[in-house]
Design an enzyme around this catalytic site. Structure first.
Site, PDB file in Angstrom:
ATOM      1  N   HIS A 194     -59.360   2.750  26.367  1.00  0.00           N
ATOM      2  CA  HIS A 194     -58.157   2.034  26.797  1.00  0.00           C
ATOM      3  C   HIS A 194     -58.082   2.108  28.329  1.00  0.00           C
ATOM      4  CE1 HIS A 194     -53.932   1.169  27.594  1.00  0.00           C
ATOM      5  NE2 HIS A 194     -53.921   0.547  26.428  1.00  0.00           N
TER       6      HIS A 194
ATOM      7  N   GLU B 189     -55.766   2.385  30.480  1.00  0.00           N
ATOM      8  CA  GLU B 189     -54.933   3.450  31.068  1.00  0.00           C
ATOM      9  C   GLU B 189     -55.677   4.785  31.019  1.00  0.00           C
ATOM     10  OE1 GLU B 189     -50.902   4.057  29.462  1.00  0.00           O
ATOM     11  OE2 GLU B 189     -51.170   6.176  29.963  1.00  0.00           O
TER      12      GLU B 189
ATOM     13  N   CYS C  57     -44.269   8.039  27.786  1.00  0.00           N
ATOM     14  CA  CYS C  57     -43.130   7.579  28.586  1.00  0.00           C
ATOM     15  C   CYS C  57     -41.900   7.437  27.709  1.00  0.00           C
ATOM     16  CB  CYS C  57     -43.459   6.303  29.340  1.00  0.00           C
ATOM     17  SG  CYS C  57     -43.043   4.830  28.457  1.00  0.00           S
TER      18      CYS C  57
ATOM     19  N   SER D  73     -52.498  -4.933  22.294  1.00  0.00           N
ATOM     20  CA  SER D  73     -51.485  -4.054  22.869  1.00  0.00           C
ATOM     21  C   SER D  73     -51.446  -2.743  22.091  1.00  0.00           C
ATOM     22  CB  SER D  73     -50.127  -4.751  22.831  1.00  0.00           C
ATOM     23  OG  SER D  73     -49.098  -3.800  22.844  1.00  0.00           O
ATOM     24  N   SER D  74     -51.828  -1.672  22.787  1.00  0.00           N
ATOM     25  CA  SER D  74     -51.910  -0.363  22.143  1.00  0.00           C
ATOM     26  C   SER D  74     -50.537   0.100  21.645  1.00  0.00           C
ATOM     27  CB  SER D  74     -52.483   0.613  23.173  1.00  0.00           C
ATOM     28  OG  SER D  74     -52.121   1.902  22.906  1.00  0.00           O
ATOM     29  N   ASN D  75     -49.508  -0.090  22.463  1.00  0.00           N
ATOM     30  CA  ASN D  75     -48.188   0.409  22.040  1.00  0.00           C
ATOM     31  C   ASN D  75     -47.661  -0.381  20.852  1.00  0.00           C
ATOM     32  OD1 ASN D  75     -45.660  -1.324  23.012  1.00  0.00           O
ATOM     33  ND2 ASN D  75     -47.286  -1.612  24.507  1.00  0.00           N
TER      34      ASN D  75
ATOM     35  N   SER E  18     -44.964  -5.380  25.696  1.00  0.00           N
ATOM     36  CA  SER E  18     -45.447  -6.572  26.395  1.00  0.00           C
ATOM     37  C   SER E  18     -45.040  -7.864  25.682  1.00  0.00           C
ATOM     38  CB  SER E  18     -46.975  -6.487  26.533  1.00  0.00           C
ATOM     39  OG  SER E  18     -47.548  -6.117  25.310  1.00  0.00           O
TER      40      SER E  18
HETATM   41 FE1  F3S Z   1     -44.580   2.278  32.047  1.00  0.00          FE
HETATM   42 FE2  F3S Z   1     -43.943   3.142  29.701  1.00  0.00          FE
HETATM   43 FE3  F3S Z   1     -43.958   0.606  30.176  1.00  0.00          FE
HETATM   44  S1  F3S Z   1     -45.565   3.863  30.959  1.00  0.00           S
HETATM   45  S2  F3S Z   1     -45.509   0.322  31.689  1.00  0.00           S
HETATM   46  S3  F3S Z   1     -42.592   2.105  31.093  1.00  0.00           S
HETATM   47  S4  F3S Z   1     -44.569   1.547  28.271  1.00  0.00           S
END
Ligand code: F3S
Length: 280
Positions: free
Chosen positions: A123, A125, A191, A219-221, A263
């Site tokens: 990934h 990131e 996060c 999209s991983s999330n 996203s």
């Molecule tokens: Fe940042 Fe979390 Fe979005 S790391 S880009 S706020 S999913």
């Protein structure tokens, strides 16, 4: 039949900031401009950005533009060096949450810690984070991998996480390393936006008869949201846009839940929401 939308579905603050920056640069005349990799894992949004003159390029070789935007995922230091060598004007939209991980990894690896990144190998990131370690970092994404890893007993271990990793799984993987008796320093770098979104998704999916997760295929999330929802609700659908949704709901369905990855533009969430409201 009722429906419920997760309050924090859709764009997170990091993605919003990156898109705003891109649009701002366009208004200031920096067009065309390039992003290193798509700014966002959403094909519709990538197309919209293209129409403004913001082009997703995969490598430096493909870049024909003078201005380059680093996306929220962040990059390794070598990428900044390469951009400088090529004389590119760089705008850094690395999410502050990701930047924080870069700093931890840089400092701890300089202090001699073994770095473990809990996240998905390959990934962007994770690859970016890896680049900030002065020694080779280990990437772990499964229980099996964690069980197999052995580390020199003299070494201290620093564990960080990809920002969008599944919080529960992160805790489980950390526990595997602590149980092995290593001297572990853990930084939960998932996060807040991710944690909140996952918690909401789990709660809604637990109540819902049908769950819809909207997100880009890459999209991983979003995929993690799907995994979480599918655990709670067996009738979970993962879609990119409304066209992918083929619902045939039995009369017994009382609650349809909707969530979306970081996203996913609001427009798509609204389209899905309207469709469910009108048709069922
Ligand atoms: Fe940042 Fe979390 Fe979005 S790391 S880009 S706020 S999913």
């Amino acid at each position: 039949m009722d429906f419920q939308i997760a309050p924090h579905a859709g764009f997170c603050f990091g993605v919003k900031m990156a898109i705003q920056k891109g649009e701002e640069l366009v208004r200031a005349g920096h067009v065309p401009l390039a992003t290193l990799g798509p700014l966002i894992h959403n094909p519709q949004e990538v197309k919209r950005l293209e129409s403004l003159g913001i082009y997703a390029r995969e490598t430096f070789e493909e870049i024909r533009e003078n201005t380059v935007l680093i996306r929220t995922h962040g990059v390794a230091p070598s990428v900044y060096e390469e951009a400088e060598k090529r004389g590119l004007e760089l705008y850094d939209c690395t999410c502050p949450f990701v930047k924080k991980i870069h700093r931890i990894v840089e400092e701890k690896s300089a202090e001699g810690y073994e770095i473990i990144i809990i996240g998905n190998e390959g990934h962007p990131e994770v690859e970016g984070i890896r680049g900030w370690a002065s020694t080779p970092a280990i990437v772990v994404e499964s229980h099996e991998q964690a069980e197999k890893i052995t580390i020199d007993r003299d070494k201290k271990v620093c564990i960080v996480s990809q920002t969008t990793f599944n919080y529960r799984k992160f805790q489980e993987l950390v526990e595997i390393f602590t149980k092995k008796g290593y001297d572990v320093s853990v930084a939960n770098t998932i996060c807040n936006a991710t944690e909140v979104r996952q918690k909401e998704a789990r709660e809604i999916a637990d109540e819902a008869d049908v769950m819809i997760v909207i997100g880009g295929a890459h999209s991983s999330n979003s995929r993690k949201l799907y995994e979480i929802c599918a655990k709670e609700c067996e009738n979970t659908h993962f879609i990119q846009t409304l066209e992918d949704l083929h619902l045939d709901l039995p009369k017994s369905v009382e609650l349809v839940g909707i969530t979306a990855g970081a996203s996913t533009p609001n427009k798509i969430i609204e389209e899905v929401q309207n469709y469910v409201r009108i048709n069922f």
